[in-house]
Motif scaffolding. Structure first.
Motif, PDB file in Angstrom:
ATOM      1  N   GLU A 137     -14.482 -51.303 -11.295  1.00 31.78           N
ATOM      2  CA  GLU A 137     -13.097 -50.959 -11.034  1.00 31.78           C
ATOM      3  C   GLU A 137     -12.881 -51.025  -9.532  1.00 31.78           C
ATOM      4  O   GLU A 137     -13.807 -51.220  -8.765  1.00 31.78           O
ATOM      5  CB  GLU A 137     -12.785 -49.564 -11.557  1.00 31.78           C
ATOM      6  N   GLU A 138     -11.668 -50.865  -9.125  1.00 34.63           N
ATOM      7  CA  GLU A 138     -11.353 -50.938  -7.703  1.00 34.63           C
ATOM      8  C   GLU A 138     -12.122 -49.868  -6.929  1.00 34.63           C
ATOM      9  O   GLU A 138     -12.160 -48.714  -7.346  1.00 34.63           O
ATOM     10  CB  GLU A 138      -9.851 -50.739  -7.507  1.00 34.63           C
ATOM     11  N   PRO A 139     -12.795 -50.224  -5.820  1.00 35.55           N
ATOM     12  CA  PRO A 139     -13.583 -49.242  -5.073  1.00 35.55           C
ATOM     13  C   PRO A 139     -12.715 -48.093  -4.572  1.00 35.55           C
ATOM     14  O   PRO A 139     -11.569 -48.290  -4.164  1.00 35.55           O
ATOM     15  CB  PRO A 139     -14.170 -50.048  -3.910  1.00 35.55           C
ATOM     16  N   SER A 140     -13.285 -46.885  -4.640  1.00 34.46           N
ATOM     17  CA  SER A 140     -12.563 -45.710  -4.203  1.00 34.46           C
ATOM     18  C   SER A 140     -13.532 -44.764  -3.528  1.00 34.46           C
ATOM     19  O   SER A 140     -14.743 -44.991  -3.521  1.00 34.46           O
ATOM     20  CB  SER A 140     -11.880 -45.022  -5.395  1.00 34.46           C
ATOM     21  N   GLY A 141     -13.010 -43.683  -2.965  1.00 39.13           N
ATOM     22  CA  GLY A 141     -13.859 -42.693  -2.319  1.00 39.13           C
ATOM     23  C   GLY A 141     -13.613 -42.641  -0.820  1.00 39.13           C
ATOM     24  O   GLY A 141     -12.798 -43.374  -0.262  1.00 39.13           O
ATOM     25  N   ARG A 142     -14.361 -41.776  -0.172  1.00 36.49           N
ATOM     26  CA  ARG A 142     -14.176 -41.496   1.254  1.00 36.49           C
ATOM     27  C   ARG A 142     -15.271 -42.150   2.077  1.00 36.49           C
ATOM     28  O   ARG A 142     -16.436 -42.126   1.716  1.00 36.49           O
ATOM     29  CB  ARG A 142     -14.224 -39.977   1.465  1.00 36.49           C
ATOM     30  N   LEU A 143     -14.878 -42.758   3.190  1.00 38.26           N
ATOM     31  CA  LEU A 143     -15.815 -43.321   4.155  1.00 38.26           C
ATOM     32  C   LEU A 143     -15.621 -42.601   5.480  1.00 38.26           C
ATOM     33  O   LEU A 143     -14.544 -42.668   6.084  1.00 38.26           O
ATOM     34  CB  LEU A 143     -15.576 -44.827   4.338  1.00 38.26           C
ATOM     35  N   LYS A 144     -16.650 -41.905   5.915  1.00 35.08           N
ATOM     36  CA  LYS A 144     -16.585 -41.160   7.165  1.00 35.08           C
ATOM     37  C   LYS A 144     -17.399 -41.913   8.213  1.00 35.08           C
ATOM     38  O   LYS A 144     -18.599 -42.091   8.053  1.00 35.08           O
ATOM     39  CB  LYS A 144     -17.144 -39.749   6.966  1.00 35.08           C
ATOM     40  N   LEU A 145     -16.745 -42.387   9.276  1.00 36.43           N
ATOM     41  CA  LEU A 145     -17.437 -43.171  10.287  1.00 36.43           C
ATOM     42  C   LEU A 145     -17.117 -42.670  11.674  1.00 36.43           C
ATOM     43  O   LEU A 145     -16.094 -42.043  11.910  1.00 36.43           O
ATOM     44  CB  LEU A 145     -17.100 -44.656  10.162  1.00 36.43           C
ATOM     45  N   THR A 146     -18.019 -42.974  12.604  1.00 33.95           N
ATOM     46  CA  THR A 146     -17.874 -42.538  13.985  1.00 33.95           C
ATOM     47  C   THR A 146     -18.147 -43.706  14.918  1.00 33.95           C
ATOM     48  O   THR A 146     -18.933 -44.601  14.600  1.00 33.95           O
ATOM     49  CB  THR A 146     -18.827 -41.371  14.300  1.00 33.95           C
ATOM     50  N   CYS A 147     -17.486 -43.669  16.073  1.00 36.47           N
ATOM     51  CA  CYS A 147     -17.644 -44.728  17.067  1.00 36.47           C
ATOM     52  C   CYS A 147     -17.288 -44.166  18.430  1.00 36.47           C
ATOM     53  O   CYS A 147     -16.498 -43.213  18.540  1.00 36.47           O
ATOM     54  CB  CYS A 147     -16.729 -45.903  16.721  1.00 36.47           C
ATOM     55  N   ALA A 148     -17.867 -44.743  19.485  1.00 40.11           N
ATOM     56  CA  ALA A 148     -17.496 -44.362  20.847  1.00 40.11           C
ATOM     57  C   ALA A 148     -15.997 -44.560  21.029  1.00 40.11           C
ATOM     58  O   ALA A 148     -15.397 -45.500  20.499  1.00 40.11           O
ATOM     59  CB  ALA A 148     -18.267 -45.193  21.856  1.00 40.11           C
TER      60      ALA A 148
END
Length: 298
Positions: A88-99
């Motif tokens: 099915e269509e991808p779902s959920g939370r993506l937590k990312l960090t960057c300078a």
């Protein structure tokens, strides 16, 4: 006692840094979180978290228990993802960090198109020059600049990154240009987040401690000081390439420039099977393969 509920509460408190933040993250009350953690401590017969009015601190047992519990939790999440992956269509939370500066200029502008492609995904982007603990703070992905240090994490190369030693013509006219690394001791070095600069010396990596009267955790602030003729700075290509091309800044000690740096997509091993993480990494790599914005044949 619902053991899994208690473990989830404990891990959330550690990652979020407080009981109230953990409650908000899990959508329950702070008293619910407190009860679950207390039940867990009673079951184990030892304190896991020392509470103060302003902060929390893990006990020695808490440190050990967290290391095991977060693996269990991530394994559970990964198993759920794999069961439904790509059906099915991808779902959920993506937590990312960057300078901060790199993220503002080159990562954040790419994310709206990704979100339009996968509207059921949720992006939580943290822009900070602080080096976060991905596992403890619950991050899926970090975009790291420079050289890799943590071998416990997996990494994919996003693009090249070049560090240049630069100064303004005005500064060099007044103080002369260094011809060897040792001569940097006689110059005013404009410091960013680190007082150690990385070079290549006789084919070997060399870290050199420098000093000066300007120190800032902001790359643009260091750049502004260099343009104003205050001293010598070591800055990445995306800050200085246009200014070197115009002659406003001049490169120094080019034979000593370290050439094995990069921009990396870094993530914990337990996250590697998440379909949504792979989608984001593939998307970013594909966008950068279209052309690195600050490179112009240098």
């Amino acid at each position: 006692m619902r053991r899994w509920d208690a473990i989830e509460a404990f891990v959330a408190v550690v990652r979020e840094g407080s009981f109230s933040a953990a409650a908000e993250r899990l959508g329950v009350s702070a008293s619910h979180i407190s009860r679950r953690v207390a039940e867990l401590e009673t079951h184990l017969g030892t304190p896991l978290i020392y509470r103060t009015t302003r902060s929390i601190r893990l006990s020695e047992a808490g440190e050990q228990y967290f290391e095991e519990c977060h693996r269990l939790l991530e394994g559970f999440i990964s198993a759920e993802e794999q069961i439904s992956r790509q059906q099915e269509e991808p779902s959920g939370r993506l937590k990312l960090t960057c300078a901060a500066t790199f993220g503002e200029r080159f990562i954040a502008p790419l994310l709206p198109a990704f979100m339009r492609r996968y509207p059921r995904l949720e992006i939580d982007l943290h822009l900070s020059n602080r080096r976060v603990d991905l596992i403890r703070e619950g991050f899926d992905l970090a975009i790291r600049l420079g050289t890799l240090e943590d071998s416990s994490l997996l990494a994919r190369r996003l693009c090249d990154r070049r560090e240049y030693l630069v100064a303004s013509p005005d500064y060099l006219e007044r103080h002369g240009a260094p011809h060897t690394l040792s001569e940097l001791a006689h110059h005013n070095c404009l410091l960013g987040t680190s007082s150690t600069w990385l070079f290549q010396d006789r084919g070997q990596r060399r870290e050199l401690r420098v000093s000066g009267n300007w120190h800032s955790n902001s790359g643009p602030a260091v750049l502004a000081a260099a343009r104003a003729g205050l001293g010598i700075a070591q800055l990445p290509d995306y800050y200085v390439t246009p200014l070197m091309e115009s002659g406003e800044l001049l490169p120094l000690l080019e034979n000593n420039r370290y050439r094995h740096s990069g921009v990396w997509l870094v993530y914990p091993k337990v996250r590697q099977q998440l379909p949504r993480l792979k989608l984001l990494c593939d998307y970013l790599i594909d966008r950068f393969e279209d052309g690195i914005p600050w490179h112009s044949g240098a």
